[in-house]
Design an enzyme around this catalytic site. Structure first.
Site, short mmCIF file in Angstrom:
data_model
loop_
_atom_site.label_atom_id
_atom_site.label_comp_id
_atom_site.label_asym_id
_atom_site.label_seq_id
_atom_site.Cartn_x
_atom_site.Cartn_y
_atom_site.Cartn_z
N ALA A 199 78.43 19.76 52.47
CA ALA A 199 78.50 18.38 51.98
C ALA A 199 77.46 18.10 50.91
O ALA A 199 77.75 17.44 49.90
CB ALA A 199 78.33 17.41 53.15
N ASP A 200 76.24 18.58 51.09
CA ASP A 200 75.16 18.31 50.13
C ASP A 200 75.54 18.70 48.71
O ASP A 200 75.14 18.06 47.74
CB ASP A 200 73.89 19.08 50.51
CG ASP A 200 73.57 19.10 51.98
OD1 ASP A 200 74.51 19.01 52.80
OD2 ASP A 200 72.40 19.24 52.34
#
Length: 409
Positions: A199-200
């Protein structure tokens, strides 16, 4: 204290799963943060938020700028990476600073960023050419090209991204897959990090590709980023929860309270990225509606998870796991919600109240010096944050939120 997670495999065999760097206990981490019933609820004018945002943005930016080169307050285990301007930790700070500069015309900060980028020769870390974390700083380099026409700031990013287009990675997005040998690249959690499989990454890299497309007029950069972004979203986003799993290792993972593991900052990264991606899309672009719809779904999921005190708990689906506040996720989420309000995309009274509570939680976490407290250190999953914990990307998140709060409607 140890936060324990478990992974449920086929056949319902329950195994312990340890994420590197994760700590905590079966009992909630107690917080010294101010209790909700002690928070004043006197109605505030919009002007009071505008004034507060300008004050906090100014103080926090300068406090953090003074610490560059003297990060003694950061634990030694994280300090070396925090000291590199090319690493994502500082890169996320500069994204917040550039937005703050655009909001209030802060010329002192502009000079500081120009000097930093020139000193770094607009270059990148070289060990992981595909890795999204190492592309974060490109957003600032390209912003300088947009800001003052600096073509030197453009060249290294274009060279790197052109090379990637010529050598597109052909790997799955599964973080659990065995790391392939012979890639020639170091420090990958798994081979899938040749793509945006966590996700980052959706905060770190896609916006740089869109910026490069806009600057050069070459749609190939947009096409690549758009395809990879949606591949990751389709893989990591839970329609049921309106939240993102950090990566595929968390699909079946549960906390000791038998709740799914949704990380506040992991979700904050993507939610904060979406407004900036939407802004980069050309006017009338057919993809814009899809990005906005995703933004609304994520907002709805996050609104359900806000603590009474205004922050977002580190473990979104299991707030009792860690009750100490966490300000990097809170800053990113507050920014996204405030942007949605300011741009007429999120219109309910519930959202406005959520923004106000989020901002007031951030206000309480900022010391008179401008230092931001309660920031979880680098990790991959929910972890407790102490009052004394501070990090550069947390200030980046705070500056994003402050930028929107200067014009909160």
């Amino acid at each position: 204290m140890t936060i324990k997670f478990k992974t449920i495999t086929k056949g319902l065999l329950i195994l312990s799963f340890s994420v590197s760097g994760c700590v905590g206990v079966k009992h909630a981490q107690k917080s010294s943060f101010v209790a909700e019933d002690s928070i004043a609820h006197t109605p505030r004018s919009l002007q009071s938020f505008h004034k507060s945002a300008r004050d906090i943005g100014y103080r926090s930016a300068r406090w953090q700028l003074r610490q560059i080169g003297n990060l003694h307050y950061i634990p030694e285990s994280h300090r070396a990476k925090s000291e590199s301007a090319k690493w994502w930790i500082q890169g996320a700070l500069y994204i917040g600073m550039t937005r703050w500069i655009d909001t209030v015309n802060d010329k002192e900060l502009l000079t500081a960023i120009e000097q930093m980028a020139k000193q770094e020769e607009y270059s990148f870390l070289t060990g992981r050419p595909y890795h999204a974390d190492d592309h974060t700083i490109a957003q600032t380099y390209l912003w300088l090209t947009e800001k003052n026409g600096n073509q030197d700031a453009l060249k290294p990013t274009k060279e790197l991204f052109d090379w990637i287009l010529e050598n597109k990675p052909q790997v799955s997005l599964d973080m659990r897959a065995t790391k392939a040998s012979g890639t020639g690249f170091d420090h990958l959690e798994a081979n899938c990090q040749l793509r945006w499989c966590w996700a980052d990454a959706l905060f770190m890299a896609p916006r740089a590709w869109l910026k490069l497309s806009n600057i050069t007029g070459d749609s190939r950069y947009f096409d690549y980023a758009d395809k990879e972004f949606w591949a990751s979203v389709d893989y990591l986003f839970s329609e049921d929860w309106g939240l993102y799993y950090r990566d595929s290792r968390y699909f079946d993972m549960k906390t000791v309270n038998d709740k799914p593991v949704f990380w506040s900052r992991g979700n904050g990264w993507v939610f904060a990225a979406l407004p900036m991606l939407i802004e980069e899309l050309p006017k009338g672009h057919p993809s814009k509606a899809r990005y906005i719809e995703l933004f609304k779904k994520n907002a709805a999921g996050l609104l359900k998870r806000q603590a009474k005190e205004g922050h977002w708990p580190a473990s979104l689906a299991d707030p009792e796991l860690i009750t100490s506040p966490e300000m990097s996720g809170t800053g990113f989420i507050t920014f996204g919600l405030a942007w949605g309000v300011n741009n007429g995309i999120l219109t309910s009274a519930e959202v406005r109240q959520s923004v106000i509570k989020g901002w007031e939680a951030l206000e309480r976490a900022v010391e008179p010096s401008g230092r931001l407290n309660y920031v979880q250190h680098p990790g991959k999953a929910p972890q407790p944050a102490k009052k004394s914990d501070s990090q550069l990307y947390g200030v980046g998140a705070l500056l994003l939120a402050a930028s929107e709060m200067t014009k909160f409607q």
